[in-house]
Design an enzyme around this catalytic site. Sequence first.
Site, PDB file in Angstrom:
ATOM      1  N   GLU A 114       1.427  -8.645   5.513  1.00 21.67           N
ATOM      2  CA  GLU A 114       0.223  -9.124   4.608  1.00 21.67           C
ATOM      3  C   GLU A 114       0.419  -9.164   3.213  1.00 21.67           C
ATOM      4  O   GLU A 114       1.355  -8.171   2.781  1.00 21.67           O
ATOM      5  CB  GLU A 114      -0.771  -8.220   4.755  1.00 21.67           C
ATOM      6  CG  GLU A 114      -1.240  -7.877   6.440  1.00 21.67           C
ATOM      7  CD  GLU A 114      -2.289  -6.905   6.467  1.00 21.67           C
ATOM      8  OE1 GLU A 114      -2.948  -6.330   5.414  1.00 21.67           O
ATOM      9  OE2 GLU A 114      -2.367  -6.548   7.677  1.00 21.67           O
ATOM     10  N   LYS A 116       0.023  -8.227  -0.758  1.00 18.99           N
ATOM     11  CA  LYS A 116      -0.325  -6.946  -1.244  1.00 18.99           C
ATOM     12  C   LYS A 116      -1.302  -7.608  -2.539  1.00 18.99           C
ATOM     13  O   LYS A 116      -0.744  -7.642  -3.340  1.00 18.99           O
ATOM     14  CB  LYS A 116       0.708  -5.970  -1.662  1.00 18.99           C
ATOM     15  CG  LYS A 116      -0.031  -4.501  -2.001  1.00 18.99           C
ATOM     16  CD  LYS A 116       1.075  -3.588  -2.220  1.00 18.99           C
ATOM     17  CE  LYS A 116       0.691  -2.034  -2.633  1.00 18.99           C
ATOM     18  NZ  LYS A 116      -0.172  -2.157  -3.773  1.00 18.99           N
ATOM     19  N   ARG A 137     -12.316   3.556  -3.387  1.00 15.88           N
ATOM     20  CA  ARG A 137     -11.557   4.808  -2.793  1.00 15.88           C
ATOM     21  C   ARG A 137     -11.576   6.077  -3.563  1.00 15.88           C
ATOM     22  O   ARG A 137     -11.578   7.047  -2.707  1.00 15.88           O
ATOM     23  CB  ARG A 137     -10.120   4.054  -2.759  1.00 15.88           C
ATOM     24  CG  ARG A 137      -9.063   4.959  -2.097  1.00 15.88           C
ATOM     25  CD  ARG A 137      -7.693   4.252  -2.254  1.00 15.88           C
ATOM     26  NE  ARG A 137      -7.078   4.220  -3.508  1.00 15.88           N
ATOM     27  CZ  ARG A 137      -5.627   4.051  -3.776  1.00 15.88           C
ATOM     28  NH1 ARG A 137      -5.044   3.907  -2.650  1.00 15.88           N
ATOM     29  NH2 ARG A 137      -5.525   3.981  -4.867  1.00 15.88           N
ATOM     30  N   CYS A 411      12.976 -23.729 -47.128  1.00 19.31           N
ATOM     31  CA  CYS A 411      13.135 -24.213 -48.347  1.00 19.31           C
ATOM     32  C   CYS A 411      12.307 -23.956 -49.639  1.00 19.31           C
ATOM     33  O   CYS A 411      12.296 -24.556 -50.586  1.00 19.31           O
ATOM     34  CB  CYS A 411      12.824 -25.724 -48.215  1.00 19.31           C
ATOM     35  SG  CYS A 411      11.227 -26.259 -47.587  1.00 19.31           S
ATOM     36  N   CYS A 432      13.598 -30.037 -46.675  1.00 17.06           N
ATOM     37  CA  CYS A 432      13.812 -28.829 -45.904  1.00 17.06           C
ATOM     38  C   CYS A 432      15.194 -28.933 -45.001  1.00 17.06           C
ATOM     39  O   CYS A 432      14.823 -29.608 -44.086  1.00 17.06           O
ATOM     40  CB  CYS A 432      12.579 -28.312 -45.331  1.00 17.06           C
ATOM     41  SG  CYS A 432      12.522 -26.818 -44.491  1.00 17.06           S
TER      42      CYS A 432
HETATM   43  S1  IVH Z   1      -3.332  -1.047   3.511  1.00 19.45           S
HETATM   44  C1  IVH Z   1      -3.424   3.181   5.198  1.00 19.45           C
HETATM   45  N1  IVH Z   1      -2.791  -3.579   3.149  1.00 19.45           N
HETATM   46  O1  IVH Z   1      -2.671  -1.337  -1.786  1.00 19.45           O
HETATM   47  C2  IVH Z   1      -3.086   1.821   4.533  1.00 19.45           C
HETATM   48  N2  IVH Z   1      -3.396  -2.023   1.347  1.00 19.45           N
HETATM   49  O2  IVH Z   1      -0.776   1.081  -2.962  1.00 19.45           O
HETATM   50  C3  IVH Z   1      -3.668   1.507   3.476  1.00 19.45           C
HETATM   51  N3  IVH Z   1      -3.541  -3.116  -0.777  1.00 19.45           N
HETATM   52  O3  IVH Z   1      -4.825   1.355  -1.391  1.00 19.45           O
HETATM   53  C4  IVH Z   1      -3.537   0.162   2.858  1.00 19.45           C
HETATM   54  N4  IVH Z   1      -3.177  -5.334  -0.175  1.00 19.45           N
HETATM   55  O4  IVH Z   1      -5.820  -0.914  -2.206  1.00 19.45           O
HETATM   56  C5  IVH Z   1      -3.390  -2.386   2.486  1.00 19.45           C
HETATM   57  N5  IVH Z   1      -2.901  -6.058   2.838  1.00 19.45           N
HETATM   58  C6  IVH Z   1      -3.048  -4.755   2.280  1.00 19.45           C
HETATM   59  C7  IVH Z   1      -3.149  -4.273   0.766  1.00 19.45           C
HETATM   60  C8  IVH Z   1      -3.703  -3.166   0.360  1.00 19.45           C
HETATM   61  C9  IVH Z   1      -3.604  -4.298  -1.190  1.00 19.45           C
HETATM   62  C10 IVH Z   1      -3.724  -1.976  -1.815  1.00 19.45           C
HETATM   63  C11 IVH Z   1      -5.015  -1.008  -1.437  1.00 19.45           C
HETATM   64  C12 IVH Z   1      -4.158   0.495  -1.281  1.00 19.45           C
HETATM   65  C13 IVH Z   1      -2.940   0.040  -2.246  1.00 19.45           C
HETATM   66  C14 IVH Z   1      -1.855   0.941  -1.838  1.00 19.45           C
END
Ligand code: IVH
Length: 673
Positions: A114, A116, A137, A411, A432
């Site tokens: 996925e 991030k 969170r 200049c 110039c």
């Molecule tokens: S899974 C237990 N999936 O990244 C697994 N996190 O650095 C928890 N994040 O706190 C997270 N895209 O805010 C997951 N496809 C994704 C994500 C993702 C962004 C963020 C999320 C997490 C942080 C960790």
Amino acid sequence: MLNPVKEKITLLREQIKQHNTHYYSLDTPTITDSEYDRLLLQLKQLESENPKFLTPDSPTQKVGGAVLDKFIKVNHEVPMLSLDNVFNGEDLSDFIERLNNRLTLTENLTFCAEPKLDGLAISLLYENGILVRAATRGDGSIGEDVTHNVKTIQNIPHQLQGENIPETIEIRGEVVMPMAAFNNYNKKASENGEKSFANPRNAAAGSLRQLDSKITAKRPLAFFSYGIGLVNNGDLANSHFQRLQQLKKWGLPLTNEIEVKQGFQGCLDYYQTILTLRDTLPYEIDGIVYKVDDIELQQQLGFISRAPRWAIAHKFPAQEEQTKLLDVEFQVGRTGAITPVAILEPVFVGGVNISRASLHNNDEIERLGIKIGDTVVVRRAADVIPQISRSLPEQNLSPKTIVFPSNCPVCKSEIEKIEGEAVARCSGGLYCAAQRKEAIQYFSSRKAMNIDGLGEKVVEQLVDEKLINNPADLFVLKSEQLIGLERMGPKKAENLINALNNSKKTTFAKFLLALGIREVGEATAKNLAEYYLTLDALKSADIDSLQEVDDVGEIVAKHVDYFFRQTHNLEVIDALLAAGIEWPVLVPKEQKKLPLLDKTYVLTGTLNKMKRNEAKAALQLLGAKVSGSVSAKTNCVVAGESAGSKLTKAQELNIPIIDEDGLIALLESFSDK
Ligand code: IVH
């Protein structure tokens, strides 16, 4: 005596805790993400080499930041964890190997891969399909209740749709501010003199953690699900990917890029694909998350302190790094535009070393609010020139104000700033030396006169040594004069003289472009050439006539008119023509409609129904060239009676052959057109 390692660990922990407060609680980070990642990695390494110093309150053992008092606190029954990072393929391969060993697997593991998302983690609690609570969170165990704000996010359903909805289900995902909305927001903010956001993540976090949900409602946020927390009385699939698909069916948004991948290679291919798409995605992402897809295997693997063992974040190369602004230089361009250029302590961003970045103009300096000595953030997205995106004020100690000069640094002529225009210009024109050098460089550039071997350094020396003053002077240079220059031997000098001679055969459009008339780029030069056909016609064109040319408006017309009214420009043009610059005569566009234009015909043998001269004239009237000999360039041979060697040659070269009747049919076919 204090142990130096322990001291270093304590210092790093304090620094990271401070940055956590800025990042998670105040939404105003004072370092770049990459710098933060480096500090955390350094601390992790020291702790793993010296486990006796590891304590549970270390930021390596914790998730996120403190919870703000202004919000009601929410207990996360299932903790909201963070992720461990890898930064390269080797570490990813190690991670997968560790999983295989732990699970004693031999075949490839299946992962859900996925993007991030770079936003803010959120938990959405649905009871009987109804959204009852939304929380940040926080520190992973306790978050902030932001239900009132989350309810204003357009793509979050207040009620789930469809079948088999569990009695209780907690959806987890990321709230982001999409790129387009972020850019738009910052543009408006800077127009109104308001504070802009450092990046889309801060924009999302700052917008969501508002007490007044009317403010959140005005910020265009979006949510994307990536997992499930608490579930009561629900029957879910045994695959993470399938679970996400189920969320989609209930009306929850997912990113479009989620895919199932096999093993290390599958993950790496996915990483490469998404990395190339990075700048085209509607949201900012900072890497990939790979998750073991099988939920039973996830449970077997379990967790370590702050992160699951069954998932890893594979971070993309940073697009932002911080460095010091050492100085600002003011460059003079071809048209006199003064561009401030930031001189930076060299920094490696997005795969290249950067030591200079354009600051564009004084407005940009004011917008950024930067001073010499500041720590600044350099951003370099793929294929985009590096930019200074902001300054990190916390780190700026004894800054020196950037003073925009009032006289040209080259200049000393006055710098003009026209009301309403962002650009300031040196008023020196070709007096110039900087403008002269740039003009000559532009004249010889590839798309203009294409003079090979006339690089920046050569032009600089030629101008400084007063060997040339304008482009026309180039053509009277002798190789003896060139040989005296730095790094210019006899061979190079000869090559340059040859290149100058070769460049004399050009096109009208390229010549026009080379003159460097303001606002006349390649397309406009071509349009002007095609419209006026000759230099004399263009020279005597007035502003009204000029505006009849495609893409030429009042401003361009005025620049062209002004250029040809300057005696010194006309003198340079005359000198260039006298030096032998020439181009093929242009024909009016109408003639181009002639059906046989650019075609070469050869007449041979005896014609009975028409005289050879008549045939020739008829073909020429249709635009054809009539040649006396057959070659590979011949398009057609008209072979009359008793045709001889020309016919044989045409047959050998496979050139189309017609007889007299064929010719008559051809001419008739065009007779009424
Ligand atoms: S899974 C237990 N999936 O990244 C697994 N996190 O650095 C928890 N994040 O706190 C997270 N895209 O805010 C997951 N496809 C994704 C994500 C993702 C962004 C963020 C999320 C997490 C942080 C960790």
